[in-house]
Enzyme design. Sequence first.
Site, PDB file in Angstrom:
ATOM      1  N   GLU A  43       0.852  -1.199   0.000  1.00  0.00           N
ATOM      2  CA  GLU A  43       0.000   0.000   0.000  1.00  0.00           C
ATOM      3  C   GLU A  43       0.887   1.248   0.000  1.00  0.00           C
ATOM      4  O   GLU A  43       1.909   1.294   0.680  1.00  0.00           O
ATOM      5  CB  GLU A  43      -0.879  -0.018   1.253  1.00  0.00           C
ATOM      6  N   LYS A 112      -9.600   2.835  -2.156  1.00  0.00           N
ATOM      7  CA  LYS A 112      -9.851   2.243  -0.849  1.00  0.00           C
ATOM      8  C   LYS A 112     -11.172   2.732  -0.265  1.00  0.00           C
ATOM      9  O   LYS A 112     -11.392   3.934  -0.117  1.00  0.00           O
ATOM     10  CB  LYS A 112      -8.694   2.582   0.095  1.00  0.00           C
ATOM     11  N   CYS A 146      -5.479  -3.101   2.666  1.00  0.00           N
ATOM     12  CA  CYS A 146      -5.218  -3.053   4.097  1.00  0.00           C
ATOM     13  C   CYS A 146      -6.474  -3.245   4.961  1.00  0.00           C
ATOM     14  O   CYS A 146      -6.994  -4.344   5.070  1.00  0.00           O
ATOM     15  CB  CYS A 146      -4.496  -1.743   4.427  1.00  0.00           C
TER      16      CYS A 146
END
Length: 261
Positions: A43, A112, A146
């Site tokens: 990330e 995200k 994540c």
Amino acid sequence: MRVAVVQFSVVAGDPDANRRLVKERVAALAAGATKPDVVVLPELWSTGYALERARELASPEGNAEAAFLGSLAVKYNLAFAGGSVLARVGDTVRNRAQVIDASGRLIALYDKIHLFRLMDEDKYLAAGNRRSAFVLNGVPCAAVICYDIRFCELVRASALDGARVLFVSAEWPLVRKEHWCALLRARAIENQFFVVACNRCGVTGAETFGGNSMIIAPDGSVLAQADEHDAVLTADLDFTLLERVRAACPVYTDRVPETYC
């Protein structure tokens, strides 16, 4: 499909240093005996968590990073599925995963959805609102970033879309390493697909990141796992195993979705 995970200590706020490292690692992978079809990076691989400088460091739509990875993809005839980068979209900045095929073409992106408040993502970034779905080397895949792996609903939706591989890019802290390992295996087991997860390692400010990147089979077995230091993992994904696992334990047939909400 042969996959490779490149785990490294991202230098916060220094895209040039991170690009040099990625270039070196990918060149070494391409020259090795186990050259991968697909490479996964962490990330925010180019900038790290320099979020107070997010607007300065973000490139328009993430195009600079996509071009850089695209050039490596063409040179070495391999694809990238993540990591993510800071992308400037209108007057917002997104945490954006990029998928680039071996021709160097950006074929998919994912912003995200779940912003991590404990690291102030909600203060600097805008959330995405669409899950990912793409085909890479003929295989239906999905990508998350994540914190997303804590939300089983998102991952299950991608599995129901047909994903056979979930690519995960992360900057997951060492203090929650056990959560990282347990959640990744759970996502693989419950969805009966491969999980290919790249976490960063090293230290930024007061935060130590956990590494422990993993490649996990649909039965939950760990095909490869790193420790807390720089590492490169490779594994071959055998999709006949996926079919055997699903035939032996038919959870998709036995779902009763009308009772779930």
